[in-house]
Write a protein that holds these residues in place. Structure first.
Motif, mmCIF file in Angstrom:
data_model
loop_
_atom_site.group_PDB
_atom_site.id
_atom_site.type_symbol
_atom_site.label_atom_id
_atom_site.label_comp_id
_atom_site.label_asym_id
_atom_site.label_seq_id
_atom_site.Cartn_x
_atom_site.Cartn_y
_atom_site.Cartn_z
ATOM 1 N N ASN A 140 0.825 -1.207 0.000
ATOM 2 C CA ASN A 140 0.000 0.000 0.000
ATOM 3 C C ASN A 140 0.860 1.258 0.000
ATOM 4 O O ASN A 140 0.524 2.256 -0.659
ATOM 5 N N PHE A 141 1.974 1.216 0.721
ATOM 6 C CA PHE A 141 2.882 2.363 0.750
ATOM 7 C C PHE A 141 3.395 2.674 -0.653
ATOM 8 O O PHE A 141 3.381 3.840 -1.090
ATOM 9 N N TYR A 142 3.835 1.645 -1.375
ATOM 10 C CA TYR A 142 4.377 1.876 -2.714
ATOM 11 C C TYR A 142 3.277 2.213 -3.719
ATOM 12 O O TYR A 142 3.523 2.945 -4.690
ATOM 13 N N GLN A 146 3.526 5.669 -5.649
ATOM 14 C CA GLN A 146 3.578 5.649 -7.115
ATOM 15 C C GLN A 146 2.448 6.454 -7.738
ATOM 16 O O GLN A 146 2.665 7.180 -8.717
ATOM 17 N N LEU A 147 1.250 6.348 -7.189
ATOM 18 C CA LEU A 147 0.069 6.922 -7.835
ATOM 19 C C LEU A 147 -0.516 8.123 -7.110
ATOM 20 O O LEU A 147 -1.384 8.804 -7.647
ATOM 21 N N GLY A 148 -0.045 8.363 -5.878
ATOM 22 C CA GLY A 148 -0.660 9.415 -5.089
ATOM 23 C C GLY A 148 -1.905 8.902 -4.381
ATOM 24 O O GLY A 148 -2.451 7.853 -4.742
ATOM 25 N N PHE A 149 -2.367 9.650 -3.386
ATOM 26 C CA PHE A 149 -3.488 9.176 -2.562
ATOM 27 C C PHE A 149 -4.745 8.932 -3.397
ATOM 28 O O PHE A 149 -5.306 7.840 -3.388
ATOM 29 N N MET A 260 0.033 -5.176 -8.464
ATOM 30 C CA MET A 260 -1.288 -4.591 -8.664
ATOM 31 C C MET A 260 -1.356 -3.188 -8.105
ATOM 32 O O MET A 260 -2.102 -2.341 -8.617
ATOM 33 N N ALA A 261 -0.564 -2.908 -7.065
ATOM 34 C CA ALA A 261 -0.574 -1.592 -6.449
ATOM 35 C C ALA A 261 0.137 -0.546 -7.298
ATOM 36 O O ALA A 261 -0.318 0.594 -7.441
ATOM 37 N N VAL A 262 1.263 -0.937 -7.890
ATOM 38 C CA VAL A 262 2.072 0.040 -8.648
ATOM 39 C C VAL A 262 1.770 0.036 -10.136
ATOM 40 O O VAL A 262 2.124 0.990 -10.848
ATOM 41 N N HIS A 263 1.119 -1.033 -10.636
ATOM 42 C CA HIS A 263 0.762 -1.109 -12.044
ATOM 43 C C HIS A 263 -0.732 -1.425 -12.161
ATOM 44 O O HIS A 263 -1.113 -2.539 -12.566
ATOM 45 N N PRO A 264 -1.602 -0.518 -11.784
ATOM 46 C CA PRO A 264 -3.048 -0.804 -11.836
ATOM 47 C C PRO A 264 -3.536 -0.960 -13.256
ATOM 48 O O PRO A 264 -2.979 -0.387 -14.202
ATOM 49 N N HIS A 265 -4.590 -1.744 -13.411
ATOM 50 C CA HIS A 265 -5.169 -1.957 -14.742
ATOM 51 C C HIS A 265 -6.366 -1.033 -14.949
ATOM 52 O O HIS A 265 -7.101 -0.740 -14.025
#
Length: 265
Positions: A140-142, A146-149, A260-265
């Motif tokens: 969750n931290f990454y 990576q994407l912001g809140f 999945m957290a850093v490369h969302p689809h």
């Protein structure tokens, strides 16, 4: 038949109190903190993991000649390639130290638990819950980094979902993300506890039937002892494989959640 019945009754009585042997019990206290047998074996696993990494790192060679460093290096390469690169993809390298630490720690803790008389650190839900929480916080931290809140939480709903379905899908994905910490903890705990309980059952059965056969000179009670022993040997070999598989499963799921957290689809 009397000796066989006596052995069977003794086995049932002993097995009924088996679950209590896996309950956490305070071994000693350090100030206000109580140290249980599981805490102690978790500390042992931590120390062994540190030693394995430090000793192997000091003996690394361009072309490995010594077995121990070569095995550790192979394990690290396995995590890097088969877990990190294949599952996370782009940007995987910065996550390898975390994933390798998870893999080696869980593997060593599981192997230590296979030593007769030892306890599996991952045989208690509190230990696996702590590991799962670390993994949960990490991915969750990454994801947030990576994407912001807002970008991270918005990414929980896949692109292309029809507008009216968006909030429902987002809520379901959010619940799915939250319960990952629970599924990680329960999967590792359940597999390690159940496996060690099965080993304990076969060990008790082997011991009791063998004792009755020796003390009463009853061959008929000794024959089941042989069967129990071979089952114990088979289960021990299986648990050795499970020790590796559970370390692998926990690590690859953590890598999947990072991806999945850093490369969302």
């Amino acid at each position: 038949m009397d000796s066989l019945g006596y052995a069977l009754n003794s086995f049932v009585e002993e097995a009924q109190g088996l679950s209590a042997q896996f309950d956490s019990a305070t071994l000693f206290s350090i100030g206000p903190w109580n140290v249980t047998q599981y805490t102690l074996y978790m500390l042992i696993a931590f120390v062994l993991t540190m030693l394995v990494v430090l000793v192997a790192a000091r003996k690394l060679e361009m072309i490995p000649h010594k077995k121990f460093p070569a095995i550790v290096e192979y394990g690290y390469s396995f995590v890097q390639t088969s877990i990190g690169e294949d599952v996370i993809g782009e940007g995987f390298k910065k996550h390898i130290p975390f994933l390798a630490t998870l893999f080696f720690f869980i593997l060593i803790a599981n192997v230590v638990g296979l030593i007769p008389g030892a306890k599996a650190a991952n045989g208690t839900i509190s230990a696996t819950w702590a590991l799962a929480l670390v993994s949960f916080i990490y991915f969750n931290f990454y994801g947030l980094k990576q994407l912001g809140f807002f970008g991270y939480f918005r990414s929980l709903c896949p692109h292309g979902v029809p507008g009216p379905m968006g909030p429902i899908i987002w809520f379901l994905e959010f619940i799915s993300m939250v319960i990952r910490v629970l599924t990680l903890a329960v999967r590792l705990y359940g597999n390690m506890l159940s496996g060690h309980m099965v080993l304990a059952v076969f060990s008790i059965a082997t011991t009791i039937f063998l004792q009755v056969a020796i003390t009463q000179g009853a061959i008929v009670a000794g024959l089941p002892a042989i069967a129990w022993f071979f089952l114990l040997f088979f289960m021990y070999a299986l648990e050795t494989l499970v020790a590796f598989l559970q370390a692998y499963v926990f690590t690859i799921l953590s890598a999947s959640y990072i991806g999945m957290a850093v490369h969302p689809h």
